[in-house]
Design a protein around this motif. Structure first.
Motif, PDB file in Angstrom:
ATOM      1  N   ILE A 415       0.839  -1.203   0.000  1.00  0.00           N
ATOM      2  CA  ILE A 415       0.000   0.000   0.000  1.00  0.00           C
ATOM      3  C   ILE A 415       0.875   1.254   0.000  1.00  0.00           C
ATOM      4  CG2 ILE A 415      -1.679   1.339   1.343  1.00  0.00           C
ATOM      5  CD1 ILE A 415      -2.874  -1.394   2.207  1.00  0.00           C
ATOM      6  N   LEU A 416       1.928   1.247   0.797  1.00  0.00           N
ATOM      7  CA  LEU A 416       2.837   2.403   0.791  1.00  0.00           C
ATOM      8  C   LEU A 416       3.412   2.610  -0.609  1.00  0.00           C
ATOM      9  CD1 LEU A 416       4.911   2.189   4.097  1.00  0.00           C
ATOM     10  CD2 LEU A 416       2.815   3.416   3.677  1.00  0.00           C
ATOM     11  N   LEU A 419       0.901   4.064  -3.320  1.00  0.00           N
ATOM     12  CA  LEU A 419       0.650   5.502  -3.347  1.00  0.00           C
ATOM     13  C   LEU A 419       1.723   6.230  -4.157  1.00  0.00           C
ATOM     14  CD1 LEU A 419      -1.378   7.364  -1.053  1.00  0.00           C
ATOM     15  CD2 LEU A 419       0.749   8.527  -1.517  1.00  0.00           C
ATOM     16  N   GLN A 420       2.902   5.611  -4.269  1.00  0.00           N
ATOM     17  CA  GLN A 420       3.938   6.231  -5.092  1.00  0.00           C
ATOM     18  C   GLN A 420       3.579   6.125  -6.568  1.00  0.00           C
ATOM     19  OE1 GLN A 420       7.857   5.465  -3.810  1.00  0.00           O
ATOM     20  NE2 GLN A 420       7.234   5.643  -1.693  1.00  0.00           N
ATOM     21  N   PHE A 423      -2.470   7.743  -6.268  1.00  0.00           N
ATOM     22  CA  PHE A 423      -3.258   7.812  -5.036  1.00  0.00           C
ATOM     23  C   PHE A 423      -4.409   6.824  -5.057  1.00  0.00           C
ATOM     24  CE2 PHE A 423      -6.738   9.416  -2.464  1.00  0.00           C
ATOM     25  CZ  PHE A 423      -6.104   9.674  -1.276  1.00  0.00           C
ATOM     26  N   TRP A 424      -5.087   6.690  -6.185  1.00  0.00           N
ATOM     27  CA  TRP A 424      -6.314   5.893  -6.214  1.00  0.00           C
ATOM     28  C   TRP A 424      -6.028   4.397  -6.197  1.00  0.00           C
ATOM     29  CZ3 TRP A 424     -10.118   8.431  -4.467  1.00  0.00           C
ATOM     30  CH2 TRP A 424     -10.157   9.816  -4.647  1.00  0.00           C
ATOM     31  N   ALA A 430      -6.094  -0.122  -0.163  1.00  0.00           N
ATOM     32  CA  ALA A 430      -6.232   0.034   1.285  1.00  0.00           C
ATOM     33  C   ALA A 430      -7.634  -0.316   1.771  1.00  0.00           C
ATOM     34  CB  ALA A 430      -5.868   1.460   1.705  1.00  0.00           C
ATOM     35  N   LEU A 433      -8.267  -3.027   4.340  1.00  0.00           N
ATOM     36  CA  LEU A 433      -8.288  -2.828   5.788  1.00  0.00           C
ATOM     37  C   LEU A 433      -9.699  -2.965   6.328  1.00  0.00           C
ATOM     38  CD1 LEU A 433      -5.339  -1.855   5.954  1.00  0.00           C
ATOM     39  CD2 LEU A 433      -6.139   0.098   7.222  1.00  0.00           C
ATOM     40  N   ILE A 434     -10.643  -2.407   5.585  1.00  0.00           N
ATOM     41  CA  ILE A 434     -12.030  -2.457   6.034  1.00  0.00           C
ATOM     42  C   ILE A 434     -12.673  -3.775   5.630  1.00  0.00           C
ATOM     43  CG2 ILE A 434     -14.250  -1.281   5.898  1.00  0.00           C
ATOM     44  CD1 ILE A 434     -12.611   1.210   4.973  1.00  0.00           C
TER      45      ILE A 434
ATOM     46  N   VAL B 177     -12.081   1.866   9.455  1.00  0.00           N
ATOM     47  CA  VAL B 177     -12.352   2.929   8.491  1.00  0.00           C
ATOM     48  C   VAL B 177     -11.398   4.093   8.752  1.00  0.00           C
ATOM     49  CG1 VAL B 177     -14.064   4.577   7.666  1.00  0.00           C
ATOM     50  CG2 VAL B 177     -14.753   2.251   8.222  1.00  0.00           C
ATOM     51  N   ASP B 179      -8.492   3.826  10.252  1.00  0.00           N
ATOM     52  CA  ASP B 179      -7.131   3.366   9.962  1.00  0.00           C
ATOM     53  C   ASP B 179      -6.842   3.363   8.477  1.00  0.00           C
ATOM     54  OD1 ASP B 179      -7.124   3.032  12.604  1.00  0.00           O
ATOM     55  OD2 ASP B 179      -6.947   0.854  12.627  1.00  0.00           O
ATOM     56  N   PHE B 180      -7.892   3.159   7.716  1.00  0.00           N
ATOM     57  CA  PHE B 180      -7.775   3.221   6.263  1.00  0.00           C
ATOM     58  C   PHE B 180      -7.231   4.594   5.849  1.00  0.00           C
ATOM     59  CE2 PHE B 180     -10.319   4.894   2.675  1.00  0.00           C
ATOM     60  CZ  PHE B 180      -9.821   4.121   1.636  1.00  0.00           C
ATOM     61  N   LEU B 183      -3.568   5.030   7.232  1.00  0.00           N
ATOM     62  CA  LEU B 183      -2.528   4.353   6.461  1.00  0.00           C
ATOM     63  C   LEU B 183      -2.215   5.121   5.183  1.00  0.00           C
ATOM     64  CD1 LEU B 183      -0.683   1.959   6.172  1.00  0.00           C
ATOM     65  CD2 LEU B 183      -2.555   0.646   5.238  1.00  0.00           C
ATOM     66  N   LEU B 184      -3.259   5.634   4.530  1.00  0.00           N
ATOM     67  CA  LEU B 184      -3.017   6.426   3.325  1.00  0.00           C
ATOM     68  C   LEU B 184      -2.229   7.685   3.684  1.00  0.00           C
ATOM     69  CD1 LEU B 184      -6.399   6.129   1.398  1.00  0.00           C
ATOM     70  CD2 LEU B 184      -4.235   5.057   0.835  1.00  0.00           C
ATOM     71  N   ILE B 186      -0.053   7.952   6.063  1.00  0.00           N
ATOM     72  CA  ILE B 186       1.332   7.523   6.251  1.00  0.00           C
ATOM     73  C   ILE B 186       2.003   7.344   4.884  1.00  0.00           C
ATOM     74  CG2 ILE B 186       2.777   5.635   7.082  1.00  0.00           C
ATOM     75  CD1 ILE B 186       0.761   5.222   9.334  1.00  0.00           C
ATOM     76  N   ALA B 187       1.249   6.792   3.933  1.00  0.00           N
ATOM     77  CA  ALA B 187       1.820   6.570   2.604  1.00  0.00           C
ATOM     78  C   ALA B 187       2.155   7.902   1.929  1.00  0.00           C
ATOM     79  CB  ALA B 187       0.851   5.756   1.748  1.00  0.00           C
ATOM     80  N   VAL B 188       1.306   8.918   2.132  1.00  0.00           N
ATOM     81  CA  VAL B 188       1.606  10.237   1.560  1.00  0.00           C
ATOM     82  C   VAL B 188       2.883  10.785   2.191  1.00  0.00           C
ATOM     83  CG1 VAL B 188       0.812  12.622   1.344  1.00  0.00           C
ATOM     84  CG2 VAL B 188      -0.789  10.746   0.979  1.00  0.00           C
ATOM     85  N   LEU B 190       5.359   9.113   3.444  1.00  0.00           N
ATOM     86  CA  LEU B 190       6.520   8.386   2.926  1.00  0.00           C
ATOM     87  C   LEU B 190       6.868   8.853   1.511  1.00  0.00           C
ATOM     88  CD1 LEU B 190       8.591   6.067   3.247  1.00  0.00           C
ATOM     89  CD2 LEU B 190       6.966   4.626   2.041  1.00  0.00           C
ATOM     90  N   LEU B 191       5.837   9.072   0.707  1.00  0.00           N
ATOM     91  CA  LEU B 191       6.092   9.467  -0.678  1.00  0.00           C
ATOM     92  C   LEU B 191       6.880  10.773  -0.749  1.00  0.00           C
ATOM     93  CD1 LEU B 191       5.726   9.314  -3.726  1.00  0.00           C
ATOM     94  CD2 LEU B 191       3.442  10.239  -3.448  1.00  0.00           C
ATOM     95  N   MET B 213      -0.105  18.011  -4.525  1.00  0.00           N
ATOM     96  CA  MET B 213      -0.346  16.778  -5.269  1.00  0.00           C
ATOM     97  C   MET B 213      -1.693  16.864  -5.957  1.00  0.00           C
ATOM     98  SD  MET B 213      -0.950  14.024  -2.188  1.00  0.00           S
ATOM     99  CE  MET B 213      -1.505  12.651  -3.194  1.00  0.00           C
ATOM    100  N   LEU B 215      -5.267  15.925  -7.022  1.00  0.00           N
ATOM    101  CA  LEU B 215      -6.319  15.090  -6.448  1.00  0.00           C
ATOM    102  C   LEU B 215      -7.651  15.739  -6.806  1.00  0.00           C
ATOM    103  CD1 LEU B 215      -5.939  12.538  -4.758  1.00  0.00           C
ATOM    104  CD2 LEU B 215      -6.409  13.882  -2.745  1.00  0.00           C
ATOM    105  N   PHE B 216      -8.599  14.966  -7.227  1.00  0.00           N
ATOM    106  CA  PHE B 216      -9.903  15.486  -7.643  1.00  0.00           C
ATOM    107  C   PHE B 216      -9.745  16.617  -8.658  1.00  0.00           C
ATOM    108  CE2 PHE B 216     -10.395  14.348  -3.071  1.00  0.00           C
ATOM    109  CZ  PHE B 216     -11.169  13.216  -3.257  1.00  0.00           C
ATOM    110  N   LEU B 229      -5.904  13.013   6.045  1.00  0.00           N
ATOM    111  CA  LEU B 229      -5.918  11.543   6.064  1.00  0.00           C
ATOM    112  C   LEU B 229      -5.500  11.013   7.432  1.00  0.00           C
ATOM    113  CD1 LEU B 229      -4.438  10.743   2.545  1.00  0.00           C
ATOM    114  CD2 LEU B 229      -6.727  10.199   3.344  1.00  0.00           C
TER     115      LEU B 229
END
Lengths: 508, 655
Positions: A415-416, A419-420, A423-424, A430, A433-434, B177, B179-180, B183-184, B186-188, B190-191, B213, B215-216, B229
């Motif tokens: 998942i990490l 995202l690189q 995003f989608w 992800a 998770l749910i 929900v 944590d979802f 986690l995203l 955290i990923a941002v 890291l990126l 970044m 988005l939309f 997030l």
């Protein structure tokens, strides 16, 4: 030429299996012999691990002889950072299944054990073979014992399931054979590494890509060629399900790394969006299907497909992250992302081996007692089987990707990395998770928790020593890999670096 | 110091493992001894840490324990970051945990799962310490989910009770929900920062200030994306609207864990996390506004629900939601230290209130309906007095702990000027009245008036044993004095200055500092402020309705329910604004329906029915035709060969 450790790992269980099948007087002696062979095979992995040099991507413990010189086929074995962990996993899970046979098999146990021993040898062969035709022989031969296991010791609908299983997987691999023969005609040998340097036009790559894809996608299995798996699992005996989930599926994943990415990088790059899309379908769509299953085995089978979606996703993320032919020196920004994706996918494979194996074993424990896989036939099991319940909840949590268990590591990394790429992609991935938590915990709630209402649940006996011991071993591995994945990451890193490099060099 | 930190973390873990795996062999007494010893050591180590950092002024400690995974240049580690913020959190967690451990001896006395319970709460202590002591996002996520796991296990502790196992699954899923998003987030991080280590991420903030970044279809600041997030994770854990729905249901678990996990510690993890990430949140005013508005909504609207609850624990649960909303507002207006300050005072007085409620529940033989209580003050003096002290702290009566922290938040909100600050200010002000009203409603109904329980229960009601009342007394002390003792240092003295970064544009506490002299004058001034009048009004309303005679309030309530507007309003509150029914009817049922359709329509019909079985049918059909060619008559085959030969020869000739 040193000690031929890989040959022994392959042939010891195969000949041992033959011995068990034809030579053992009683089920008990067969059991003993089979366990000893399984244990020796597992023990041999320990020197293999110690002898393994993780600083290099070269093949190690190589054994190479000409087999059929006319066709250029070699008896060529060797391991690297991706096959070594898978071989170790194979020997561990095989021993688990052999020991478990004491509890779950009564009909012709000698032959049952023999099938699993032969299968163990063949699967090790798949991972160790470096000659593609040699690989193909193992890859196909492996179907036979599994076919027998489901067909003889399986459930009521086993004939449909075995034929579906056989046709799906066999049809897949026929195309691969054609691709192998084509490439052999170009290089003059079946050596896999020889194909890595073979220049191929884009259209040739595309054909080869789909030939391999079909073979491996069926094995993984990827959506939409996945429908054989739930049927096979439902009909297979417990041992068959464990091996199927823990090892057989990994052969598909292994094929992607060993063949597709290095041999046809341009096609892989071009079709990466397709594979990523199929993987995301596996994660989201299959998870939703898992949610509505009424049969425990089907539920876990669908969950396996969803988890394997992370494997194929991780493999193909390297293309959107780095891009083919671009700056692929590993110092480049994003290189870490692609290695993260590959490492995550590999760890997910190993982890899924432990967890899905344990999940199917948990179902088997209940099945041995109640002879039903129906969720509705249970409820409140925890009240009468507290030890069992503790393990089952532990593995359920691992299946839902709880940090601290191995189920987390691979998904986290993928998942990490996702995202690189985009995003989608990460967003959809992800969702596991749910969704993963939803179907797993709902299963736990309906089977383990709640008031006890059914009479047969009240009479359930808790785990015996053997079941307890086997689940405990798997739990320990699940925890160790979750808390400290570094050793596994180290073993794989040199080889995965090489895969990234090969997979990103255009052949055009 | 590393040994001390390690001991703080590992001792509760050992206790948990011992009681969990060998609880039956150890027996009940040894199980609680070993876990209490573990948590006791952790508490002692936390005090040493507090002394070392907060009083000794030691520099922050940031070290790796072991490398979790190294992939290329990315190293993910497990390690500790210990500074003043961590030290305070450690003390809050271990002290409340220790009290709860002792209390549990009394509360769970007759429960068959005694050892298991101790194992879980010690495991919780371990997980929570891992969370607050982490120096990186991976470990933070580990602690984050591990506390969620223990919460799941403890809400469903009585696993044969249908409502409990519904509640625990709900809690875990709603948290997932959150944590979802987390986690995203955290990923941002890291990126854009190439690391998961806090220090390295914070060091890279300056260079990425302008980074956006896509988005939309817009370019959005990476800090807005990452912070929102991450905050979604906090919304799950710290039960902010709309992810708050699990917390009231979590009351199905045993009361000690309602105090420990669902009031004092775990639910504040989100608050802690945002405070820890303050250098990032400061870079996005959009994210801060988002945080503040969510917090204000929670503070006001969840408080309102507390008014109509009849279960003693649920009243306190809604109060917890509302107070978490206050903390979140404080985060949103950049008054992070006020949020942490309120987190600390709240941990003590809310744990006290829950344990007090638990004491009442023990005396009432596990009945929780407040209308079956009444007049308990005479029978249970210690519980009564300590609960009163807790209530006064909660409503923010001057000199009590809650007063200092809550007043600071209100003042800070008043000084804020980011988008939505007026709404937040009104919400927290109105919240004061509501808090005071429902708190005293509960207090009067439970402790005063005539006893309304049946004769049987009444004759048995008596004060609970010392293991229960001792923690009450020990928690009552900080509930009264901790605010006065620590306001100066925590809000203005710079104890948290190192851990928390506030941009000078947002520095709302700065205004407060100018008017602050000492704790005494602050409290005396508190008697003349709007919040005090509101709290007093709340008290008086509760007194008029429930203090004089409980039935006045009850019949008044019934009348309201039957009035046209009141009816709808009551229905709205009674349905908890419809969140639960939406989640169950639309989201859960929707997922099941979609799953079923995909399975039946695509998997079974198209793939299996059409492609797989269709292929085999096709092959069957073709072979049925081909089979007819094989007649077995020699002259048919000879004829076919001649035709073939003719075709082959003519092809050769044409070429």
């Amino acid at each position: 030429m040193d000690f031929p450790i890989l040959s022994i790992l392959i042939w010891l269980p195969i000949f041992g299996g033959a011995l068990v099948a034809f030579r053992s007087a009683s089920a008990d002696s067969a059991q003993r012999i089979a366990e000893i062979i399984g244990a020796v095979t597992l023990a041999l992995c320990i020197p293999m691990m110690f002898m393994f040099d993780s600083s290099t991507a070269d093949y190690q413990m190589v054994e190479r002889f000409t087999w059929i010189s006319y066709f250029g086929i070699e008896y060529y074995l060797g391991i690297d950072g991706i096959s070594m962990p898978l071989i170790a996993l194979t020997t561990l899970m095989s021993l688990v299944v052999l020991i478990l046979a004491r509890r779950s098999v009564s009909k012709s146990r000698g032959q049952y054990l023999a099938c699993f021993l032969v299968m163990e040898g063949l699967m090790i062969g798949v991972f160790a073979a470096l000659d593609s035709l040699f690989f193909y022989v193992f890859f196909e031969a492996m179907l036979i014992p599994m076919f027998l296991v489901i067909g003889i010791w399986g459930g009521p609908n086993r004939v449909y399931a075995t034929i579906k299983f056989f046709l799906y997987t066999f049809l897949g691999s026929v195309f691969m054979l054609i691709a192998l023969i084509y490439m052999r005609s170009q290089t003059g040998s079946f050596e896999i590494a020889g194909f890595y340097t073979l220049p191929l036009s884009f259209s040739a790559q595309a054909w080869i890509f789909f030939a391999f894809l079909f073979a491996f996608a069926v094995k993984v299995p990827m959506w939409p060629v996945h429908t054989w798996l739930p049927d096979a699992h439902v009909e297979a005996p417990t041992g068959g399900s464990i091996i199927l989930a823990a090892i057989t599926l990994k052969i598909g994943g292994y094929g992607f790394l060993r063949f597709i990415l290095p041999i046809v990088p341009d096609a892989a790059s071009y079709f990466a969006p397709l594979i990523i899309g199929m993987s995301l379908v596996a994660v989201v769509y299959i998870s939703l299907i898992a949610l509505v299953q009424q049969d425990m085995k089907k539920l876990v089978a669908y969950s396996s497909i969803a988890h394997m979606g992370f494997v194929t996703l991780g493999f193909f993320l390297i293309y959107p992250i780095l891009g083919l032919g671009g700056d692929n020196t590993l110092a480049a920004a994003g290189a870490d992302g692609s290695r993260l994706a590959l490492s995550g996918a590999m760890i997910q494979m190993i982890s899924h081996g432990f967890i899905s194996g344990a999940m199917f074993m948990c179902i088997g424990v209940l099945y041995d007692r109640v002879h039903s896989r129906n969720i509705a036939d249970y409820g409140g099991v925890l009240s009468h089987m507290p030890k069992y319940g503790a393990f089952a909840i532990f593995f359920a949590m691992a299946n839902a990707g709880l940090p601290g268990t191995s189920g987390f590591v691979g998904e986290f990394m993928v998942i990490l990395a996702a995202l690189q790429a985009n995003f989608w992609i990460a967003f959809l991935a992800a969702l596991t998770l749910i969704l993963g938590a939803a179907y797993t915990l709902w299963l736990v709630k309906r089977v383990l928790l709640g008031p006890v209402e059914l009479e047969h649940v009240k009479n359930l006996l808790d785990l015996d020593k053997i079941e307890y011991g086997l689940l405990a071993i798997l739990a320990i591995f699940t925890l160790l890999l979750g808390l400290w994945p570094q050793p596994l990451v180290n073993v794989m890193s040199a080889t995965l670096d090489q895969v990234v490099q090969l997979a990103l060099v255009s052949k055009l | 110091m590393k040994a001390i930190y390690l001991a703080a973390v590992l001792f509760p873990l050992f206790g948990s493992v011992l009681a969990g795996l060998w609880g039956n062999k150890l027996g009940r007494k040894n199980s609680h001894r070993v876990t209490i010893l573990g948590v006791g050591v952790a508490f002692a180590m936390s005090l040493l840490t507090l002394n070392h950092h907060v009083f000794g002024g030691a520099a922050s400690f940031d070290e790796t324990l072991y490398q979790w995974a190294t992939i290329g240049n990315l190293t993910i580690e497990v390690g500790f970051l210990v500074d003043n913020l961590t030290a305070i959190m450690m003390c809050v967690v271990t002290s409340v945990s220790l009290m709860v451990h002792i209390y549990t001896i009394g509360y769970m006395e007759h429960d068959p799962g005694y050892q298991r319970f101790f194992s879980y709460i010690s495991l919780f202590t371990f997980s929570m310490l891992m969370l607050v002591m982490s120096n990186n996002f991976m470990q933070l996520f580990f602690g984050w989910e591990a506390v969620g796991l223990v919460s799941y296990l403890l809400i469903g502790f009585w696993h044969t009770k249908p409502s409990a196992i519904f509640a625990n699954m709900k809690a875990f899923l709603v948290n997932r929900v959150g944590d979802f998003g987390f986690l995203l987030g955290i990923a941002v991080v890291l990126l854009y920062f190439g690391s998961l280590h806090y220090a390295e991420v914070f060091a890279g903030l300056e260079t990425q200030k302008e980074t956006t970044m896509p988005l939309f279809g817009n370019d959005i600041s990476i800090f807005t994306v990452a912070c929102i997030l991450l905050f979604i994770g906090a919304m799950g854990k710290s039960a902010q609207v709309p992810l708050h729905v699990w917390l009231p249901d979590s009351m199905e678990g045993p009361t000690p864990i309602s105090a420990l996990i669902h009031a004092a510690t775990m639910v504040t993890a989100g608050i802690f996390m945002v405070a820890r990430m303050s250098p990032m949140f400061e870079l996005s005013e959009t994210a801060l506004s988002f945080v503040m508005i969510i917090g204000a909504t929670t503070a006001l609207f969840m408080g309102l629900l507390g008014i109509i609850q009849n279960d003693i624990k649920r009243v306190i649960a809604y109060s917890t939601l509302s107070q978490l909303g206050y903390m979140t507002v404080a985060l949103g207006v950049s008054a992070y230290s006020a949020a942490i300050f309120h987190l600390m005072t709240h941990a003590f007085f809310k744990a006290l209130l829950f344990l007090g409620a638990g004491s009442v529940i023990i005396a009432m033989h596990h009945k929780q309906d407040i209308w079956e209580m009444g007049g308990l003050w005479k029978k249970m003096p210690i519980t009564w007095i300590t609960s009163l002290l807790g209530t006064l702290a909660l409503i923010g009566f001057p000199f009590f702990a809650g007063f200092y922290s809550k007043d600071a938040i209100i003042e800070a909100t008043k000084a804020s000027h980011i988008f939505g600050h007026q709404y937040a200010y009104w919400a927290v002000l109105l919240g004061v009245f509501i808090t005071s009203f429902y708190s005293f409603r509960l207090y009067f109904v439970v402790f005063h008036g005539k006893p309304r329980m049946d004769e049987e229960t009444l004759s048995h009601v008596h004060e609970t044993p010392w293991v229960v009342t001792l923690p009450l007394v020990l928690l009552a002390i900080p509930s009264v004095i901790i605010g006065a003792l620590s306001i100066d240092s925590m809000l203005f003295g710079g104890v948290l200055a190192e851990a928390i970064h506030v941009d000078h544009h947002h520095d709302v506490l700065h205004h407060l500092k100018e008017h602050f002299h000492d704790w005494k004058s602050f409290a005396l001034h508190g008697f003349q402020t709007v919040p005090f009048y509101l709290a007093a009004a709340g008290f008086l309303t509760a007194f008029a309705l429930y203090g004089i005679n409980v039935n006045i309030g009850r019949s008044f309530g019934e009348k309201l329910k039957n009035m046209p507007v009141g009816k709808q309003l009551y229905a709205l509150l009674d349905n908890k604004y419809g969140f639960d029914s939406f989640n169950q009817n639309v989201l859960s049922k929707g997922a099941v329906i979609i799953g079923h359709e995909l399975w039946q329509k695509i998997d079974a019909t198209i793939i299996d029915g059409f492609l797989v079985n269709g292929t085999s049918k096709l092959i069957g059909a073709v072979s049925a035709i081909v089979r007819k060619l094989q007649t077995g008559l020699l002259y048919h085959y000879a004829f076919a060969m001649i035709v073939g030969l003719v075709l082959a020869l003519s092809w050769l000739l044409i070429n």
